[in-house]
Scaffold this active site. Structure first.
Site, PDB file in Angstrom:
ATOM      1  N   SER A 164      21.776 -10.032  -3.489  1.00 28.96           N
ATOM      2  CA  SER A 164      20.387  -9.570  -3.526  1.00 28.96           C
ATOM      3  C   SER A 164      20.241  -8.110  -3.929  1.00 28.96           C
ATOM      4  CB  SER A 164      19.708  -9.784  -2.170  1.00 28.96           C
ATOM      5  OG  SER A 164      20.065  -8.763  -1.271  1.00 28.96           O
ATOM      6  N   LYS A 202      19.951  -2.835   2.240  1.00 31.04           N
ATOM      7  CA  LYS A 202      18.664  -2.969   1.564  1.00 31.04           C
ATOM      8  C   LYS A 202      18.028  -1.595   1.338  1.00 31.04           C
ATOM      9  CE  LYS A 202      18.155  -7.513   1.449  1.00 31.04           C
ATOM     10  NZ  LYS A 202      19.598  -7.753   1.679  1.00 31.04           N
TER      11      LYS A 202
END
Length: 243
Positions: A164, A202
């Site tokens: 991701s 992230k």
């Protein structure tokens, strides 16, 4: 001469690379310049490439490099040459090669690292999810890292699991070098511990009283949590890749 928007975008990319070693996403650039669409960002980047202020790094998703700033002449060292120097130093540290994501930090530390550049051992404490949160595995291994890649502070390494963050140049199997800290600024790439159990890598954002953790892959959705559920465990300082 650059237009005001071209100048603004170039400085924004330069600042983000200097702070994190990671070029901003097109969405972040759009928001920073208050543009209505990403197509405007593409046009600005194209214009900066034509004027040789910016270059795209080949075979890397969303990898940009500032080659010079307004008022500077042509760069004395080409980006490929500087990248190869950083990679050679990483190879001397146990076969690990520095990815383009970390090359900016390496070049800032030393324009050309010698082949026998000193390496230090940092704890390799497990795997970190670059997809949905997974349990952080506490191992007791060590990873040799060129000293020039690490700034001040205490560091550790985590092996990336998932895809991701691929648009930030972070791939499955990479080793993320993390500087320990419990604080984060808007847009930092962080290790976030969720509910004291699951860790993920992230982009960090605050949004309407919540913590939003953004992926760098259009296939994934942002994750939102109450601040009480999230603990910052560190910020991305660099990246190593084995070949």
């Amino acid at each position: 001469m650059l237009t005001s928007k071209q100048h603004e975008l170039l400085l924004f990319i330069h600042q983000r690379l200097a702070e994190t070693g990671v070029s901003p996403s097109f969405e972040e650039m759009k928001e920073a310049l208050d543009l209505k669409s990403k197509s405007g960002v593409h046009r600005l980047i194209g214009a900066l490439e034509e004027r040789q202020f910016l270059r795209r790094l080949p075979n890397r998703a969303r990898a940009l490099e500032v080659t010079r700033l307004p008022g500077m002449g042509q760069p004395g060292v080409s980006a490929p040459a500087a990248g190869q120097a950083a990679m050679g130093a990483a190879g001397a540290a146990g076969g690990a090669m520095v990815s383009d994501l970390a090359a900016a930090r390496a070049r800032k530390a030393a324009a050309a690292l010698p082949a026998d550049a000193p390496a230090i051992a940092v704890p390799l404490v497990g795997k970190i999810a670059a997809g949905l949160p997974i349990e952080a595995i506490e191992d007791h291994e060590q990873l040799a890292v060129p000293q020039a890649l690490l700034g001040a502070g205490e560091h550790y390494a985590l092996q990336v699991s998932g895809d991701s963050m691929i648009e930030a140049g972070i791939f499955d199997g990479d080793f993320a070098l993390i500087r320990r800290t419990d604080e984060a600024r808007e847009g930092d790439i962080v290790v976030a511990l969720i509910d004291n159990a699951d860790a993920t890598l992230k982009y960090f954002h605050r949004e309407k009283g919540m913590v939003r953790l953004d992926p760098a892959n259009s296939l994934y959705e942002p994750q939102r949590y109450l601040p009480s559920r999230v603990k910052i465990q560190g910020k991305l300082a660099g990246l190593l890749r084995r070949y």
